[in-house]
Scaffold this motif. Structure first.
Motif, PDB file in Angstrom:
ATOM      1  N   TYR A 124       0.832  -1.202   0.000  1.00  0.00           N
ATOM      2  CA  TYR A 124       0.000   0.000   0.000  1.00  0.00           C
ATOM      3  C   TYR A 124       0.869   1.256   0.000  1.00  0.00           C
ATOM      4  O   TYR A 124       0.623   2.200  -0.770  1.00  0.00           O
ATOM      5  CB  TYR A 124      -0.914  -0.017   1.223  1.00  0.00           C
ATOM      6  N   LEU A 125       1.897   1.291   0.844  1.00  0.00           N
ATOM      7  CA  LEU A 125       2.806   2.441   0.880  1.00  0.00           C
ATOM      8  C   LEU A 125       3.550   2.591  -0.440  1.00  0.00           C
ATOM      9  O   LEU A 125       3.769   3.699  -0.925  1.00  0.00           O
ATOM     10  CB  LEU A 125       3.806   2.285   2.026  1.00  0.00           C
ATOM     11  N   LEU A 126       3.933   1.455  -1.021  1.00  0.00           N
ATOM     12  CA  LEU A 126       4.727   1.465  -2.245  1.00  0.00           C
ATOM     13  C   LEU A 126       3.930   1.949  -3.446  1.00  0.00           C
ATOM     14  O   LEU A 126       4.394   2.790  -4.224  1.00  0.00           O
ATOM     15  CB  LEU A 126       5.270   0.056  -2.516  1.00  0.00           C
ATOM     16  N   VAL A 127       2.733   1.433  -3.599  1.00  0.00           N
ATOM     17  CA  VAL A 127       1.941   1.693  -4.804  1.00  0.00           C
ATOM     18  C   VAL A 127       0.984   2.872  -4.629  1.00  0.00           C
ATOM     19  O   VAL A 127       0.914   3.758  -5.488  1.00  0.00           O
ATOM     20  CB  VAL A 127       1.151   0.437  -5.213  1.00  0.00           C
ATOM     21  N   ALA A 128       0.260   2.895  -3.523  1.00  0.00           N
ATOM     22  CA  ALA A 128      -0.770   3.911  -3.359  1.00  0.00           C
ATOM     23  C   ALA A 128      -0.195   5.287  -3.046  1.00  0.00           C
ATOM     24  O   ALA A 128      -0.623   6.289  -3.610  1.00  0.00           O
ATOM     25  CB  ALA A 128      -1.743   3.491  -2.261  1.00  0.00           C
ATOM     26  N   GLN A 130       3.319   5.916  -2.971  1.00  0.00           N
ATOM     27  CA  GLN A 130       4.628   6.075  -3.602  1.00  0.00           C
ATOM     28  C   GLN A 130       5.649   6.650  -2.623  1.00  0.00           C
ATOM     29  O   GLN A 130       6.486   7.479  -2.967  1.00  0.00           O
ATOM     30  CB  GLN A 130       4.526   6.972  -4.839  1.00  0.00           C
ATOM     31  N   ARG A 131       5.555   6.196  -1.388  1.00  0.00           N
ATOM     32  CA  ARG A 131       6.491   6.656  -0.374  1.00  0.00           C
ATOM     33  C   ARG A 131       7.780   5.852  -0.440  1.00  0.00           C
ATOM     34  O   ARG A 131       7.810   4.712  -0.883  1.00  0.00           O
ATOM     35  CB  ARG A 131       5.874   6.498   1.030  1.00  0.00           C
ATOM     36  N   SER A 132       8.849   6.469   0.018  1.00  0.00           N
ATOM     37  CA  SER A 132      10.121   5.768   0.084  1.00  0.00           C
ATOM     38  C   SER A 132      10.032   4.657   1.124  1.00  0.00           C
ATOM     39  O   SER A 132       9.719   4.896   2.282  1.00  0.00           O
ATOM     40  CB  SER A 132      11.242   6.735   0.472  1.00  0.00           C
ATOM     41  N   THR A 133      10.261   3.434   0.678  1.00  0.00           N
ATOM     42  CA  THR A 133      10.085   2.276   1.558  1.00  0.00           C
ATOM     43  C   THR A 133      11.373   1.485   1.687  1.00  0.00           C
ATOM     44  O   THR A 133      11.367   0.282   1.838  1.00  0.00           O
ATOM     45  CB  THR A 133       8.987   1.357   0.993  1.00  0.00           C
ATOM     46  N   HIS A 134      12.500   2.169   1.634  1.00  0.00           N
ATOM     47  CA  HIS A 134      13.787   1.483   1.665  1.00  0.00           C
ATOM     48  C   HIS A 134      14.554   1.770   2.952  1.00  0.00           C
ATOM     49  O   HIS A 134      15.715   1.414   3.070  1.00  0.00           O
ATOM     50  CB  HIS A 134      14.633   1.907   0.468  1.00  0.00           C
ATOM     51  N   THR A 135      13.935   2.443   3.916  1.00  0.00           N
ATOM     52  CA  THR A 135      14.649   2.804   5.123  1.00  0.00           C
ATOM     53  C   THR A 135      14.758   1.615   6.065  1.00  0.00           C
ATOM     54  O   THR A 135      13.876   0.750   6.124  1.00  0.00           O
ATOM     55  CB  THR A 135      13.925   3.959   5.850  1.00  0.00           C
ATOM     56  N   LYS A 136      15.862   1.592   6.818  1.00  0.00           N
ATOM     57  CA  LYS A 136      16.085   0.515   7.776  1.00  0.00           C
ATOM     58  C   LYS A 136      15.057   0.569   8.902  1.00  0.00           C
ATOM     59  O   LYS A 136      14.700  -0.459   9.475  1.00  0.00           O
ATOM     60  CB  LYS A 136      17.490   0.614   8.356  1.00  0.00           C
ATOM     61  N   ARG A 137      14.567   1.776   9.211  1.00  0.00           N
ATOM     62  CA  ARG A 137      13.611   1.920  10.311  1.00  0.00           C
ATOM     63  C   ARG A 137      12.352   1.116  10.055  1.00  0.00           C
ATOM     64  O   ARG A 137      11.791   0.498  10.978  1.00  0.00           O
ATOM     65  CB  ARG A 137      13.276   3.400  10.507  1.00  0.00           C
ATOM     66  N   HIS A 214      -5.200  -2.321  -5.302  1.00  0.00           N
ATOM     67  CA  HIS A 214      -5.881  -2.666  -6.558  1.00  0.00           C
ATOM     68  C   HIS A 214      -6.526  -1.441  -7.190  1.00  0.00           C
ATOM     69  O   HIS A 214      -6.394  -1.201  -8.397  1.00  0.00           O
ATOM     70  CB  HIS A 214      -6.932  -3.737  -6.285  1.00  0.00           C
ATOM     71  N   LEU A 215      -7.215  -0.649  -6.379  1.00  0.00           N
ATOM     72  CA  LEU A 215      -7.888   0.539  -6.902  1.00  0.00           C
ATOM     73  C   LEU A 215      -6.882   1.571  -7.395  1.00  0.00           C
ATOM     74  O   LEU A 215      -7.119   2.233  -8.417  1.00  0.00           O
ATOM     75  CB  LEU A 215      -8.782   1.150  -5.818  1.00  0.00           C
ATOM     76  N   ARG A 216      -5.773   1.704  -6.681  1.00  0.00           N
ATOM     77  CA  ARG A 216      -4.749   2.660  -7.094  1.00  0.00           C
ATOM     78  C   ARG A 216      -4.124   2.267  -8.433  1.00  0.00           C
ATOM     79  O   ARG A 216      -3.925   3.108  -9.318  1.00  0.00           O
ATOM     80  CB  ARG A 216      -3.669   2.753  -6.010  1.00  0.00           C
ATOM     81  N   ILE A 217      -3.842   0.971  -8.590  1.00  0.00           N
ATOM     82  CA  ILE A 217      -3.278   0.499  -9.852  1.00  0.00           C
ATOM     83  C   ILE A 217      -4.284   0.657 -10.982  1.00  0.00           C
ATOM     84  O   ILE A 217      -3.935   1.034 -12.104  1.00  0.00           O
ATOM     85  CB  ILE A 217      -2.826  -0.974  -9.722  1.00  0.00           C
ATOM     86  N   ARG A 218      -5.554   0.390 -10.685  1.00  0.00           N
ATOM     87  CA  ARG A 218      -6.589   0.556 -11.705  1.00  0.00           C
ATOM     88  C   ARG A 218      -6.670   2.005 -12.171  1.00  0.00           C
ATOM     89  O   ARG A 218      -6.848   2.273 -13.364  1.00  0.00           O
ATOM     90  CB  ARG A 218      -7.938   0.108 -11.144  1.00  0.00           C
ATOM     91  N   ASP A 219      -6.525   2.943 -11.232  1.00  0.00           N
ATOM     92  CA  ASP A 219      -6.534   4.363 -11.606  1.00  0.00           C
ATOM     93  C   ASP A 219      -5.341   4.705 -12.494  1.00  0.00           C
ATOM     94  O   ASP A 219      -5.467   5.490 -13.444  1.00  0.00           O
ATOM     95  CB  ASP A 219      -6.521   5.234 -10.353  1.00  0.00           C
ATOM     96  N   LYS A 220      -4.191   4.131 -12.202  1.00  0.00           N
ATOM     97  CA  LYS A 220      -3.007   4.383 -13.019  1.00  0.00           C
ATOM     98  C   LYS A 220      -3.196   3.842 -14.432  1.00  0.00           C
ATOM     99  O   LYS A 220      -2.740   4.445 -15.412  1.00  0.00           O
ATOM    100  CB  LYS A 220      -1.774   3.727 -12.385  1.00  0.00           C
ATOM    101  N   LEU A 221      -3.885   2.722 -14.544  1.00  0.00           N
ATOM    102  CA  LEU A 221      -4.094   2.124 -15.858  1.00  0.00           C
ATOM    103  C   LEU A 221      -5.066   2.945 -16.704  1.00  0.00           C
ATOM    104  O   LEU A 221      -5.042   2.867 -17.935  1.00  0.00           O
ATOM    105  CB  LEU A 221      -4.609   0.690 -15.703  1.00  0.00           C
ATOM    106  N   LYS A 222      -5.941   3.716 -16.056  1.00  0.00           N
ATOM    107  CA  LYS A 222      -6.875   4.547 -16.810  1.00  0.00           C
ATOM    108  C   LYS A 222      -6.175   5.729 -17.470  1.00  0.00           C
ATOM    109  O   LYS A 222      -6.584   6.194 -18.541  1.00  0.00           O
ATOM    110  CB  LYS A 222      -7.979   5.056 -15.872  1.00  0.00           C
TER     111      LYS A 222
END
Length: 344
Positions: A124-128, A130-137, A214-222
């Motif tokens: 959800y954080l990654l796709v919806a 688009q937050r940075s999700t690579h931190t060790k925290r 799913h809804l976020r990806i569907r919006d991107k596909l539109k």
């Protein structure tokens, strides 16, 4: 006291539950190993999402192994009072084995449930967002919730003598005792806090996160042009976005049966009668499949039905050296990759 398989079920029903559970445990172990080995062997599919999935698969492997051992050990042949098999009281050696098996099974089960929640939240954080999700925290917090919390919960159950042989609410392995020390009164608090609370929490969070993705990806596909997606990325997202509806559906279908058994035996009297043996058999059989089946279903979903994995296998078999295609979202400043979601 609730009926047990020994006193309520016919021999063919007990055998059906055991053989089905053995097959599911073995397939779950296999599915978990396939996910782990695919991550180790193929660098092209390694991502943070896949790493979370590996941690989940390690726990699913533990669940399948512990439950398989519990069935094969056959606690019913190690009762201290063979003349009263419905008592469920084990001899000393079997009791020690039972406690170890139940502790490992509950620890891995709780951890598997929480890692499933963490996987859906990360996606959800990654796709919806688009937050940075690579931190060790983030991953340190994942380790605490994914391993620390289940460990504390399982230790509490072990040290307070809440684990044991409970044949009426499982497929034959040791788990949480659904009754108090007298063996007659339902222990609602322990069952709710020790197991059902985590299940009900996941029933809410996993579908919410996955449907949102799913809804976020569907919006991107539109509007692929505005989202900065190439044609190749669009094709890959079409293949992957329905997976985020399948994940919560499969998860709920696997886990709901043990909750129904607990509702019928511990919280109420729906199944607490020999007249309902057929209904109890059906739900016990289904819970035997669901409690151990997540590794099997994840193996199907994230190995055999994931193009990034099957393509890597085909390249390895064909001895091709062509590097895997990586699709990145152009113009992104936070490193968000479409392939992260696809490789899940």
């Amino acid at each position: 006291m609730a009926p047990s398989p020994i006193s309520c079920f016919e021999e063919w029903q007990v055998d059906t539950i055991h053989y089905t559970s053995i097959a599911v445990c073995a397939l779950s172990i296999l599915g978990s190993l396939l996910i782990i080995f695919s991550y180790v062997l193929f660098k092209s599919i390694r991502s943070n999402v896949r790493f979370i999935l590996v941690n989940l698969s390690l726990m699913d492997f533990g669940v399948g192994f512990a439950n398989l051992f519990g069935i094969l050990y056959d606690y019913g042949n190690h009762l201290s009072n063979s003349s009263d098999p419905s008592s469920g009281v084990l001899n000393h050696t079997a009791q020690q084995v039972c406690l170890v098996q139940a502790f490992i099974a509950l620890l891995c089960t709780h951890s598997s449930i929480i890692w499933t929640i963490l996987l859906s939240a990360y996606l959800y954080l990654l796709v919806a967002h688009q937050r940075s999700t690579h931190t060790k925290r983030i991953f340190l917090s994942f380790y605490f919730f994914g391993y620390g919390v289940p460990l504390l919960s399982s230790l509490w159950l072990l040290l307070t003598d809440r684990l044991g042989y409970a044949p009426y609410n499982s497929a034959g392995w040791c788990t949480i005792k659904g009754t108090d020390t007298s063996g007659h009164n339902p222990n609602i608090y322990v069952t709710a806090v020790g197991y059902d609370m985590w299940i009900y929490l996941s029933f809410v969070l996993v579908p919410v996160f996955c449907v949102a993705v799913h809804l976020r990806i569907r919006d991107k596909l539109k509007i692929p042009d505005e989202a900065g997606l190439s044609q190749n990325a669009v094709e890959r997202l079409y293949c992957v976005h329905y997976k985020f509806l399948a994940v919560p559906a499969i998860f709920v279908l696997l886990r709901v049966w043990s909750c129904i058994v607990n509702i019928g035996l511990v919280y109420g009297t729906m199944l607490n009668s020999n007249s309902n043996c057929r209904l109890l058999f059906a739900f016990t059989w289904l819970s035997g499949i669901g409690d151990s089946g997540q590794g099997m279903m994840n193996g199907i979903l994230f190995v055999f039905l994931t193009k990034a994995v099957t393509s890597s296998v085909q390249r390895r078999i064909c001895c091709c050296r062509k590097p895997a295609d990586t699709i990145q979202r152009s113009g992104s400043s936070n490193g968000y990759r479409i392939s992260d979601a696809d490789e899940a």
